[in-house]
Design an enzyme around this catalytic site. Structure first.
Site, short mmCIF file in Angstrom:
data_model
loop_
_atom_site.label_atom_id
_atom_site.label_comp_id
_atom_site.label_asym_id
_atom_site.label_seq_id
_atom_site.Cartn_x
_atom_site.Cartn_y
_atom_site.Cartn_z
N GLU A 49 0.98 7.10 7.03
CA GLU A 49 2.32 6.56 6.08
C GLU A 49 1.88 7.02 4.80
O GLU A 49 2.92 7.45 4.18
CB GLU A 49 2.29 4.99 6.09
CG GLU A 49 2.44 4.35 7.60
CD GLU A 49 2.91 3.12 7.76
OE1 GLU A 49 3.56 2.75 6.75
OE2 GLU A 49 2.60 2.42 8.66
N HIS A 64 8.78 3.48 8.84
CA HIS A 64 8.45 2.62 9.92
C HIS A 64 7.40 3.24 10.65
O HIS A 64 7.17 4.40 10.91
CB HIS A 64 9.60 2.82 11.10
CG HIS A 64 9.66 1.66 12.10
ND1 HIS A 64 9.78 0.35 12.01
CD2 HIS A 64 9.19 1.91 13.54
CE1 HIS A 64 9.51 -0.43 13.14
NE2 HIS A 64 9.20 0.68 14.02
N ASP A 82 16.19 -0.15 11.63
CA ASP A 82 15.38 1.07 12.05
C ASP A 82 16.44 1.92 12.99
O ASP A 82 16.04 2.71 13.92
CB ASP A 82 14.37 0.44 13.13
CG ASP A 82 13.45 -0.50 12.36
OD1 ASP A 82 13.21 -0.11 11.31
OD2 ASP A 82 12.82 -1.17 13.22
N SER A 135 0.87 -1.31 -0.06
CA SER A 135 -0.02 -0.08 0.15
C SER A 135 0.73 1.22 0.16
O SER A 135 0.45 2.32 -0.47
CB SER A 135 -0.93 -0.11 1.25
OG SER A 135 -0.31 0.17 2.40
N ASN A 136 2.00 1.41 0.49
CA ASN A 136 2.71 2.23 0.75
C ASN A 136 3.42 2.60 -0.81
O ASN A 136 3.72 3.73 -1.41
CB ASN A 136 4.10 2.16 1.54
CG ASN A 136 3.41 2.63 3.16
OD1 ASN A 136 3.41 3.96 3.24
ND2 ASN A 136 3.35 1.64 3.84
C1 GRF Z 1 3.95 -0.35 6.64
O1 GRF Z 1 3.17 -0.43 7.92
C2 GRF Z 1 5.55 0.02 6.88
O2 GRF Z 1 5.77 1.19 7.91
C3 GRF Z 1 6.27 -1.20 7.33
O3 GRF Z 1 5.69 -2.29 6.71
C4 GRF Z 1 4.42 -1.99 6.55
C5 GRF Z 1 4.14 -2.34 5.00
O4 GRF Z 1 2.74 -2.12 4.29
N1 GRF Z 1 7.59 -0.97 7.16
P1 GRF Z 1 2.43 -2.01 2.86
O5 GRF Z 1 2.85 -3.34 2.25
O6 GRF Z 1 2.94 -0.99 2.38
O7 GRF Z 1 0.86 -2.04 3.06
#
Ligand code: GRF
Length: 201
Positions: A182, A112, A153, A16-17
């Site tokens: 995020e 993160h 991290d 999703s990011n």
């Molecule tokens: C997110 O919460 C990010 O902060 C962490 O892993 C998750 C990934 O989510 N590092 P997505 O695959 O981007 O939905």
């Protein structure tokens, strides 16, 4: 930094990011383009998201190579071939090999789902982060974008945004609210890197 940033996104799961970065590039909110997506997980939906956006999407895992060095060389070859200026880790569940970190020299960032340096480090991922925040009774948590080094991290913090913890939050509801932030903060931070407002030393 190059005029228009050439970005690689490394991811392992839903992506999703990744999608928020794809959308921000498409909307012109980032002066750059995602030209490569790499996942260690063949079933990652992120690979599908990339393909739907016309982005080269590769399943690359150390397991497919004879040695860790061969895997690292393959990654460096891809980064060279696609002339990558910046690597964005987005839910990538692996360490980048030291050879790759040396090659990119600080031009790799991560997102993160907490306010580092709290709730980071080995084993702090997914729901575990939000469970720990609730168990501690914190009233706020948040999102951190940081530079990646060889420690989990750990690198320089580039951007943070707070999220309130609500009295009736569960790890799942908190995770969802943090994830929404995020999706705002990661594109904003990448846009600032592209514009030079955030400098990667
Ligand atoms: C997110 O919460 C990010 O902060 C962490 O892993 C998750 C990934 O989510 N590092 P997505 O695959 O981007 O939905």
């Amino acid at each position: 930094m190059a005029q228009s940033l050439r970005i690689a996104v490394f991811t392992s799961h839903g992506g999703s990011n990744l999608q928020s970065l794809i959308d921000a590039c498409a909307a012109g909110r980032i002066d750059g383009q995602i030209v490569l997506v790499i996942s260690n997980n063949r079933k990652s939906y992120a690979l599908e998201r990339a393909r739907q956006a016309g982005i080269e999407a590769l399943h690359l895992t150390e397991k497919k190579f004879d040695s860790a060095e061969a895997f690292a060389k393959a990654l460096v070859n891809k980064l060279t071939k696609y002339q990558i200026d910046l690597i964005c880790l987005a839910g990538y569940m692996k360490f980048l090999p030291p050879m790759v970190l040396q090659y990119v020299r600080g031009r790799v960032i991560n997102i993160h789902p907490a306010l580092l340096p709290r709730y980071g480090g080995k084993g702090m991922y997914g729901l575990r982060v939000h469970e720990a925040v609730l168990a501690a009774g914190d009233t706020e948590t948040g999102v951190t974008i940081h530079q990646v080094d060889e420690i989990y991290d750990h690198g320089t913090i580039l951007a943070q945004r707070k999220v309130s913890v609500l009295p009736d939050d569960t790890p799942e509801t908190l995770q969802q609210r943090v994830l929404q932030v995020e999706h705002e903060l990661y594109p904003e931070a990448v846009a600032q890197i592209a514009s030079g407002a955030i400098k990667l030393e």
